[in-house]
Write an enzyme that holds these catalytic residues in place. Sequence first.
Site, mmCIF file in Angstrom:
data_model
loop_
_atom_site.group_PDB
_atom_site.id
_atom_site.type_symbol
_atom_site.label_atom_id
_atom_site.label_comp_id
_atom_site.label_asym_id
_atom_site.label_seq_id
_atom_site.Cartn_x
_atom_site.Cartn_y
_atom_site.Cartn_z
ATOM 1 N N ASN A 1 -0.425 71.198 55.139
ATOM 2 C CA ASN A 1 0.902 71.370 54.532
ATOM 3 C C ASN A 1 1.950 71.796 55.553
ATOM 4 O O ASN A 1 3.133 71.474 55.417
ATOM 5 C CB ASN A 1 0.821 72.357 53.359
ATOM 6 C CG ASN A 1 0.073 71.749 52.178
ATOM 7 O OD1 ASN A 1 -0.229 70.557 52.200
ATOM 8 N ND2 ASN A 1 -0.228 72.547 51.171
ATOM 9 N N HIS B 1 0.726 85.874 47.883
ATOM 10 C CA HIS B 1 0.211 84.978 46.838
ATOM 11 C C HIS B 1 -1.178 84.573 47.324
ATOM 12 O O HIS B 1 -1.384 83.525 47.917
ATOM 13 C CB HIS B 1 1.124 83.759 46.682
ATOM 14 C CG HIS B 1 0.644 82.795 45.630
ATOM 15 N ND1 HIS B 1 0.492 83.136 44.317
ATOM 16 C CD2 HIS B 1 0.271 81.485 45.705
ATOM 17 C CE1 HIS B 1 0.057 82.096 43.629
ATOM 18 N NE2 HIS B 1 -0.088 81.075 44.459
HETATM 19 N N1 LIG Z 1 2.498 78.660 44.080
HETATM 20 C C1 LIG Z 1 1.773 78.346 43.005
HETATM 21 O O1 LIG Z 1 1.594 79.148 42.100
HETATM 22 C C2 LIG Z 1 1.198 76.969 42.898
HETATM 23 C C3 LIG Z 1 0.776 76.451 41.684
HETATM 24 C C4 LIG Z 1 0.303 75.141 41.624
HETATM 25 C C5 LIG Z 1 0.244 74.380 42.782
HETATM 26 N N2 LIG Z 1 0.612 74.959 43.951
HETATM 27 C C6 LIG Z 1 0.585 74.222 45.211
HETATM 28 O O2 LIG Z 1 1.594 73.212 45.148
HETATM 29 C C7 LIG Z 1 1.195 72.112 45.970
HETATM 30 C C8 LIG Z 1 1.297 70.837 45.163
HETATM 31 O O3 LIG Z 1 0.375 70.851 44.102
HETATM 32 P P1 LIG Z 1 0.285 69.586 43.116
HETATM 33 O O4 LIG Z 1 -0.729 69.874 42.094
HETATM 34 O O5 LIG Z 1 1.649 69.170 42.703
HETATM 35 O O6 LIG Z 1 -0.313 68.488 44.154
HETATM 36 P P2 LIG Z 1 -0.226 66.922 44.050
HETATM 37 O O7 LIG Z 1 -1.258 66.408 45.030
HETATM 38 O O8 LIG Z 1 -0.268 66.480 42.629
HETATM 39 O O9 LIG Z 1 1.238 66.589 44.588
HETATM 40 C C9 LIG Z 1 1.605 66.704 45.923
HETATM 41 C C10 LIG Z 1 2.528 65.530 46.207
HETATM 42 O O10 LIG Z 1 3.117 65.699 47.485
HETATM 43 C C11 LIG Z 1 3.371 64.392 47.963
HETATM 44 N N3 LIG Z 1 3.633 64.415 49.395
HETATM 45 C C12 LIG Z 1 2.756 64.632 50.405
HETATM 46 N N4 LIG Z 1 3.401 64.544 51.584
HETATM 47 C C13 LIG Z 1 4.701 64.269 51.328
HETATM 48 C C14 LIG Z 1 5.850 64.053 52.134
HETATM 49 N N5 LIG Z 1 5.764 64.112 53.477
HETATM 50 N N6 LIG Z 1 7.029 63.794 51.522
HETATM 51 C C15 LIG Z 1 7.104 63.735 50.157
HETATM 52 N N7 LIG Z 1 6.039 63.918 49.351
HETATM 53 C C16 LIG Z 1 4.858 64.186 49.927
HETATM 54 C C17 LIG Z 1 2.092 63.636 47.593
HETATM 55 O O11 LIG Z 1 2.295 62.221 47.601
HETATM 56 C C18 LIG Z 1 1.791 64.185 46.205
HETATM 57 O O12 LIG Z 1 2.292 63.362 45.168
HETATM 58 C C19 LIG Z 1 -0.194 72.450 46.486
HETATM 59 O O13 LIG Z 1 -0.065 73.038 47.774
HETATM 60 C C20 LIG Z 1 -0.700 73.501 45.497
HETATM 61 O O14 LIG Z 1 -1.657 74.393 46.018
HETATM 62 C C21 LIG Z 1 1.092 76.216 44.030
HETATM 63 O O1 LIG Z 2 -3.196 75.730 41.736
HETATM 64 C C1 LIG Z 2 -3.718 76.826 41.787
HETATM 65 O O2 LIG Z 2 -4.488 77.220 40.935
HETATM 66 C C2 LIG Z 2 -3.393 77.684 42.956
HETATM 67 C C3 LIG Z 2 -2.019 78.196 42.863
HETATM 68 O O3 LIG Z 2 -1.709 78.873 44.021
HETATM 69 C C4 LIG Z 2 -1.860 79.108 41.697
HETATM 70 O O4 LIG Z 2 -1.819 80.330 41.887
HETATM 71 O O5 LIG Z 2 -1.778 78.602 40.576
#
Ligand SMILES: NC(=O)c1ccc[n+]([C@@H]2O[C@H](COP(=O)([O-])OP(=O)(O)OC[C@H]3O[C@@H](n4cnc5c(N)ncnc54)[C@H](O)[C@@H]3O)[C@@H](O)[C@H]2O)c1
Ligand SMILES: O=C(O)C[C@H](O)C(=O)O
EC number: 1.1.1.37
Length: 294
Positions: free
Chosen positions: A84, A162
């Site tokens: 990432n 986090h």
């Molecule tokens: N902070 C939180 O509480 C929390 C909660 C849920 C998910 N997340 C994090 O959020 C992130 C995304 O999760 P998700 O479930 O949406 O994943 P996902 O795989 O469904 O979506 C990620 C998207 O990013 C796109 N992508 C990758 N590189 C790219 C670029 N250079 N330009 C544009 N788009 C690009 C991919 O094509 C994909 O569609 C992960 O790192 C996950 O751990 C964090």
């Molecule tokens: O997708 C997850 O479960 C990890 C994320 O960081 C979250 O806290 O939800």
Amino acid sequence: MDLTLLDKDRKSAWAHGLDIAHSTFHSTQSPVDQETADSFGAIQAVGSDGLDDLDPDLIVFTAAAPQPADATSADARDAELEANRSIVDSVAPALRSNRPVPVLVLSNPIDRITYRLWKQVGWSRKYFLGYSVSETARVAHRISEIQDVHPGTVYCPVMGEHGSEIVPIFSRLRIDGVATTLTDEQRSDVRRYAREIPFEIAKERGVSETSRWVTSAGVVRIIRKMMANDPSPTCLSTPLAGEYGFSDGCLSVPVVLTLDGVTDIIEWDLSADEKQRLKSAHETICTDIEVQNL
Ligand SMILES: NC(=O)c1ccc[n+]([C@@H]2O[C@H](COP(=O)([O-])OP(=O)(O)OC[C@H]3O[C@@H](n4cnc5c(N)ncnc54)[C@H](O)[C@@H]3O)[C@@H](O)[C@H]2O)c1
Ligand SMILES: O=C(O)C[C@H](O)C(=O)O
């Protein structure tokens, strides 16, 4: 409010965008009159080069590499760092050409990724916010089970990382507005729950998805708060410059938000234990920032 989903996989953005567009029908008891319907705004999808034609007022940054198949343990967020971080570096130049606007960072590990994005884009720190409030919801849920109350009545903000070093602020715990104390054992239980439950969920759900329900509800809550100029603070991860005695790094702290980003970082009086835990969380994140050269 108009919404654009930008993704290097434009077809995926289109699919999610249309699904979201369909969902808006159920908002505010649709069907509604034309005037109300107009306030729903447009939803569109664009590919990687789409930012040039947009002029967003707010960016929600969720770009990420696919989760590794074994991402079911508490270090799964950290395991995302390398991939990432490369994504951050590749998209930062395009972001830099936009006018500065708040960036709500979802991509994990959020404290490191928010920091990296801030450094790479170079706007004022007040625009960089790592989303961590799913932890607040999980903490409230566990406390509600322990106290046998509805989770909606629990107020317990969560500072720190986090990740493993989350710091629920039990000294500010209120249930139905009334100050409440938990035993040391109950506090440990709440911390353990918040650390472990996302990954227990991931084990059963599968790692191709992340915790989308609590997350999308939390993101909407934050955006509504920004739009409403709500002065009550929310804990989000933001770069620090002296607050709580930390001169660098990124950590969840109480921030006051508007559509111009963080207008204030509130310094709460913390208990000795909370101060110690916050210091430890800060050291862990700063060690990574140094070692990984973020
Ligand atoms: N902070 C939180 O509480 C929390 C909660 C849920 C998910 N997340 C994090 O959020 C992130 C995304 O999760 P998700 O479930 O949406 O994943 P996902 O795989 O469904 O979506 C990620 C998207 O990013 C796109 N992508 C990758 N590189 C790219 C670029 N250079 N330009 C544009 N788009 C690009 C991919 O094509 C994909 O569609 C992960 O790192 C996950 O751990 C964090
Ligand atoms: O997708 C997850 O479960 C990890 C994320 O960081 C979250 O806290 O939800």
